[in-house]
Design an enzyme around this catalytic site. Structure first.
Site, PDB file in Angstrom:
ATOM      1  N   LYS A  52      43.202  45.918  53.186  1.00 50.65           N
ATOM      2  CA  LYS A  52      43.099  47.386  53.170  1.00 50.65           C
ATOM      3  C   LYS A  52      42.184  47.866  54.304  1.00 50.65           C
ATOM      4  O   LYS A  52      42.516  48.808  55.035  1.00 50.65           O
ATOM      5  CB  LYS A  52      42.560  47.862  51.812  1.00 50.65           C
ATOM      6  CG  LYS A  52      43.580  47.714  50.687  1.00 50.65           C
ATOM      7  CD  LYS A  52      43.003  47.900  49.278  1.00 50.65           C
ATOM      8  CE  LYS A  52      44.088  47.599  48.237  1.00 50.65           C
ATOM      9  NZ  LYS A  52      43.646  47.666  46.845  1.00 50.65           N
ATOM     10  N   GLN A  96      38.295  48.581  43.390  1.00 49.16           N
ATOM     11  CA  GLN A  96      39.270  47.505  43.201  1.00 49.16           C
ATOM     12  C   GLN A  96      39.214  46.977  41.773  1.00 49.16           C
ATOM     13  O   GLN A  96      38.130  46.690  41.245  1.00 49.16           O
ATOM     14  CB  GLN A  96      38.996  46.381  44.219  1.00 49.16           C
ATOM     15  CG  GLN A  96      40.020  45.271  44.235  1.00 49.16           C
ATOM     16  CD  GLN A  96      41.396  45.698  44.759  1.00 49.16           C
ATOM     17  OE1 GLN A  96      41.516  46.634  45.547  1.00 49.16           O
ATOM     18  NE2 GLN A  96      42.431  45.007  44.319  1.00 49.16           N
ATOM     19  N   ASP A 119      44.002  55.997  44.505  1.00 47.85           N
ATOM     20  CA  ASP A 119      44.787  55.065  43.689  1.00 47.85           C
ATOM     21  C   ASP A 119      45.713  55.801  42.721  1.00 47.85           C
ATOM     22  O   ASP A 119      46.619  55.189  42.148  1.00 47.85           O
ATOM     23  CB  ASP A 119      43.841  54.201  42.839  1.00 47.85           C
ATOM     24  CG  ASP A 119      43.631  52.820  43.421  1.00 47.85           C
ATOM     25  OD1 ASP A 119      44.571  52.296  44.043  1.00 47.85           O
ATOM     26  OD2 ASP A 119      42.532  52.274  43.228  1.00 47.85           O
TER      27      ASP A 119
HETATM   28  N1  GUN Z   1      44.249  45.748  41.626  1.00 49.26           N
HETATM   29  C1  GUN Z   1      45.553  45.395  41.771  1.00 49.26           C
HETATM   30  N2  GUN Z   1      46.262  46.410  42.327  1.00 49.26           N
HETATM   31  C2  GUN Z   1      45.383  47.414  42.535  1.00 49.26           C
HETATM   32  C3  GUN Z   1      45.516  48.718  43.100  1.00 49.26           C
HETATM   33  O1  GUN Z   1      46.586  49.172  43.503  1.00 49.26           O
HETATM   34  N3  GUN Z   1      44.362  49.434  43.160  1.00 49.26           N
HETATM   35  C4  GUN Z   1      43.174  48.973  42.704  1.00 49.26           C
HETATM   36  N4  GUN Z   1      42.104  49.772  42.779  1.00 49.26           N
HETATM   37  N5  GUN Z   1      43.021  47.772  42.178  1.00 49.26           N
HETATM   38  C5  GUN Z   1      44.122  47.002  42.102  1.00 49.26           C
END
Ligand code: GUN
Length: 306
Positions: A52, A96, A119
């Site tokens: 990311k 996350q 998100d």
């Molecule tokens: N963990 C797995 N997929 C995601 C996501 O799309 N966003 C976040 N914040 N955590 C994750």
């Protein structure tokens, strides 16, 4: 042979389309800003977060990663979120998941300001999704819809079956498919005759987290199969079984000590589907692309549109 839905190509297109919007934001003051909070040392999460941050860097989006230790309390993490909510230069906040078991995930997600919730996990934004109002959408579900649309796969009037009811993928992708006028069924571990229900699907979305669980008897010939799974197989015998002793795949296993497999049987899907997303290279790349879209959109919104 079925059509391969190439997530890398669609991701590249989406990133290209974002560049002028990012340039316009940068020229009018500052680039969009994303803060990523990664608690502890979950290896899979570390890989996602690195990816990311790198994508932000490639696109000219300002990014910052904050990495508190596993021992952080809910109250301390709430403090970090509050600080990021107040920051002028931060347009998007991503915490996350999963968080350590002692941290109250729901309270953390509720604390993120909905306008910075890139998100799309905040209940306010989940409500906006259900109501069909504009708001950030969860990245993987939004990526799946982008992939279907940009691949000219019709959704309206089709029977769609989603296997998995998670808040991150299953529920939101079902709602997005419904908004696109599909007839949607959501299945889970207690659904009777799961293979039979799945065989009714013209669009089948597998988001269960069980390696190669969706086998030929789940797939209607000619169906579009979207595989959201990312399972790392560390047992060589299991890898050999799933990939039917493929010498290339076993050589790759021997080199890395593991193989990535989706929730869909990788051999059966090629024999039955009309179109499918490979793992890797299908849905995965779109999650980050849509995070970038949400971050740029949040920056534009916060500046009253550019
Ligand atoms: N963990 C797995 N997929 C995601 C996501 O799309 N966003 C976040 N914040 N955590 C994750």
């Amino acid at each position: 042979m079925p059509r391969i839905l190439d997530g890398n190509r669609v991701r590249d297109d989406i990133k290209e389309e974002l560049k002028p919007r990012i340039q316009a934001l940068s020229a009018s003051g500052r680039p969009p800003g994303l803060a990523v909070v990664l608690v502890g040392h979950n290896p899979a999460s570390e890989i996602y977060v690195r990816s990311k941050i790198k994508t932000c860097h490639d696109l000219g989006i300002y990014s910052e990663s904050i990495a508190p230790p596993d021992s952080i309390t809910t109250e301390e993490l709430l403090g970090i979120v509050e600080q990021l909510n107040a920051r002028e230069d931060i347009d998007g906040i991503l915490v996350q998941l999963p968080l350590p078991a002692h941290v109250d995930t729901k309270r953390i997600l509720l604390a993120i300001h909905p306008a910075k919730d890139v998100d799309g996990f905040h209940p306010y934004n989940v409500g906006a999704l259900v109501a069909g109002l504009p708001a950030p959408r969860a990245c993987t579900p939004a990526g799946i819809i982008e992939l279907l649309k940009r691949s000219a796969i019709p959704i309206a009037g089709k029977r769609a079956v989603v296997v998995g009811r998670s808040d991150i993928v299953g529920k939101p992708v079902a709602m997005l498919l419904l908004h696109e006028h599909a007839t949607v069924t959501i299945c889970h571990s207690k659904t009777p005759d799961l293979p039979g229900v799945c065989r009714g699907a013209e669009i089948l979305v597998a988001a269960i987290g069980r390696p190669a669980m969706i086998t030929a008897d789940f797939i209607q010939p000619g169906a579009t199969v979207i595989d959201v799974g990312t399972n790392h197989i560390k047992d060589r015998a299991e890898a050999a079984r799933i990939f039917r002793n493929s010498p290339e795949k076993l050589a790759s296993f021997d080199k890395r000590g593991s193989l990535l497999v989706g929730d869909v049987d990788p051999v059966d899907v090629v024999e039955r589907a009309g179109a499918y997303t490979p793992v890797p290279g299908g849905v995965g790349p779109l999650t980050i692309a849509m995070l970038m879209v949400n971050t740029v959109a949040a920056a534009e919104q916060r500046r009253g549109g550019v």
